[in-house]
Design an enzyme around this catalytic site. Structure first.
Site, short mmCIF file in Angstrom:
data_model
loop_
_atom_site.label_atom_id
_atom_site.label_comp_id
_atom_site.label_asym_id
_atom_site.label_seq_id
_atom_site.Cartn_x
_atom_site.Cartn_y
_atom_site.Cartn_z
N LEU A 37 -55.35 -10.22 5.07
CA LEU A 37 -56.57 -9.66 4.52
C LEU A 37 -56.48 -9.39 3.03
O LEU A 37 -57.42 -9.65 2.27
CB LEU A 37 -56.92 -8.35 5.25
CG LEU A 37 -57.58 -8.49 6.62
CD1 LEU A 37 -57.55 -7.16 7.37
CD2 LEU A 37 -59.02 -8.97 6.48
N ASP A 56 -47.26 -7.35 -3.60
CA ASP A 56 -46.57 -7.42 -2.32
C ASP A 56 -45.20 -6.81 -2.49
O ASP A 56 -44.67 -6.75 -3.60
CB ASP A 56 -46.46 -8.86 -1.82
CG ASP A 56 -46.11 -8.93 -0.34
OD1 ASP A 56 -47.04 -8.97 0.49
OD2 ASP A 56 -44.90 -8.93 -0.01
N ASN A 109 -55.04 -1.96 -0.09
CA ASN A 109 -54.92 -2.64 1.20
C ASN A 109 -53.54 -2.53 1.83
O ASN A 109 -53.39 -2.72 3.03
CB ASN A 109 -55.28 -4.12 1.01
CG ASN A 109 -54.99 -4.95 2.23
OD1 ASN A 109 -55.70 -4.89 3.23
ND2 ASN A 109 -53.90 -5.72 2.20
N TYR A 175 -50.95 5.82 12.09
CA TYR A 175 -51.91 4.91 11.47
C TYR A 175 -53.33 5.48 11.52
O TYR A 175 -54.05 5.48 10.52
CB TYR A 175 -51.84 3.56 12.18
CG TYR A 175 -52.77 2.50 11.66
CD1 TYR A 175 -52.51 1.84 10.46
CD2 TYR A 175 -53.91 2.13 12.38
CE1 TYR A 175 -53.36 0.85 9.99
CE2 TYR A 175 -54.76 1.13 11.92
CZ TYR A 175 -54.48 0.49 10.73
OH TYR A 175 -55.32 -0.48 10.27
N LYS A 179 -55.62 6.55 8.28
CA LYS A 179 -56.91 5.91 8.03
C LYS A 179 -58.06 6.92 8.07
O LYS A 179 -59.03 6.81 7.30
CB LYS A 179 -57.16 4.79 9.03
CG LYS A 179 -56.23 3.59 8.85
CD LYS A 179 -56.33 2.97 7.47
CE LYS A 179 -55.58 1.67 7.36
NZ LYS A 179 -55.65 1.06 6.00
N THR A 209 -55.72 -11.24 12.60
CA THR A 209 -54.52 -11.04 11.80
C THR A 209 -53.32 -11.03 12.72
O THR A 209 -53.44 -11.11 13.95
CB THR A 209 -54.58 -9.71 11.03
OG1 THR A 209 -54.59 -8.63 11.98
CG2 THR A 209 -55.82 -9.63 10.14
#
Length: 325
Positions: A37, A56, A109, A175, A179, A209
């Site tokens: 993504l 990255d 991201n 997670y 979020k 993904t």
């Protein structure tokens, strides 16, 4: 509460009147954009004219992603750094300024997963995910906001949320919490940065993904897609599930002048579906003169505020002919 539905026809009469999104002169940082993504977001920004800092953890992956953008005619540089610390966030902002002279867009991201149920999740599992997702979003947004306020001509913070943060998800304490925290920060920052002309929004993507390949209901369709078959309509529309490129369209829009009035929102995208998530709000209210006692709450719960309890979890995908997966 039922969602309000509308359908846009990209091939209809209005299509010829749409002005292209033009980000020429804008500079963006996209964290975690070496693949998946994140790379789709960076590529979409570059195609719209923005210069992009690709990030990255792995230097080779970051360089490869940046090269894919430049070979396609875009402008991009790589910055290999592990998102989470203030130093990493500043390095990304500094790279944008050194390479392209300014910063206009920050897309947070970068993320990792350490899925376990509550009683098996370690401190390390929790801290690693929260550090990358929640702290990483905070440090990168802060560094970007400082730079954008110094420049004095606005900007766009585009944070990446998840359905898990909106509804919870089994096995994802860390997670989902991160979020959900991102959604709360977006609402707060949209107020704090409004006077500076900086918009702040979260996108809530749903796409094929490496993570969603592990969902049994999706796996065969993703495998078929890899072989060139299109995803079926019940996934693209009913589940709002598509490719990374489908989700990427939202990012250039939010970075553009067309979205200057859009801020403080959590916006879902995936497949053929675009959605606006609600903010938390009171769904039922009851009153008791003089206040509530435990006994009064117990006596009235099932017939007052507890009559229609809220659901939890991401709804299971519905497979035609097979019900919920």
């Amino acid at each position: 509460m039922n969602a309000e539905h509308s359908t846009a026809d990209p091939e209809g009469p209005s299509a010829t009147r749409q002005e292209p999104i033009d980000l020429t002169g804008k500079v963006a940082v996209v964290t975690g954009s070496g693949r998946g993504l994140g790379l789709a977001y960076a590529t979409a920004l570059a195609r719209a004219g923005a210069a992009v800092v690709v990030n990255d953890l792995d230097a080779e992956t970051a360089e490869r992603a940046a090269t894919s953008i430049t070979e396609a005619g875009g402008r991009a540089v790589a910055e290999a750094v592990a998102v989470g610390t203030s130093e990493a966030a500043q390095a990304l902002v500094d790279r944008a300024v050194a390479a392209f002279g300014r910063l206009d867009v920050m897309v947070t991201n970068a993320g990792i997963l350490r899925d376990k149920v509550l009683w098996k999740m370690t401190d390390e599992d929790f801290d690693a995910v929260v550090t990358t997702h929640l702290r990483g979003t905070f440090t990168c947004a802060r560094a970007a906001a400082i730079r954008m306020r110094e420049q004095g001509d606005g900007g766009s913070l585009i944070m990446v949320g998840s359905p898990a943060g909106q509804r919870g998800n089994f096995g994802q304490t860390n997670y989902a919490a991160a979020k959900a925290g991102i959604a709360a920060m977006v609402r707060t920052w949209s107020m704090e940065l409004a006077r500076a002309g900086i918009t702040v929004n979260a996108i809530v993507p749903v796409a094929a993904t490496a993570m969603t390949e592990t969902i049994p209901a999706f796996a065969p369709y993703i495998e078929a897609m890899k072989q060139g078959a299109p995803l079926p309509g019940f996934l693209r529309k009913g589940e709002g599930f598509g490719t990374a490129a489908d989700c990427a369209a939202l990012v250039p829009f939010l970075a553009s002048g067309a979205a200057r009035s859009v801020t403080g929102q959590c916006i879902g995208i995936g497949g053929d579906k675009l959605a606006l998530w609600s903010h938390p709000h009171e769904t039922a209210v009851a009153y008791a003169d003089g206040g509530w006692s435990p006994e009064a709450i117990a006596a009235s719960w099932a017939t007052s505020v507890g009559r229609e309890p809220q659901t939890t979890g991401i709804p299971a995908p519905v497979i035609p002919g097979g019900g919920a997966a």
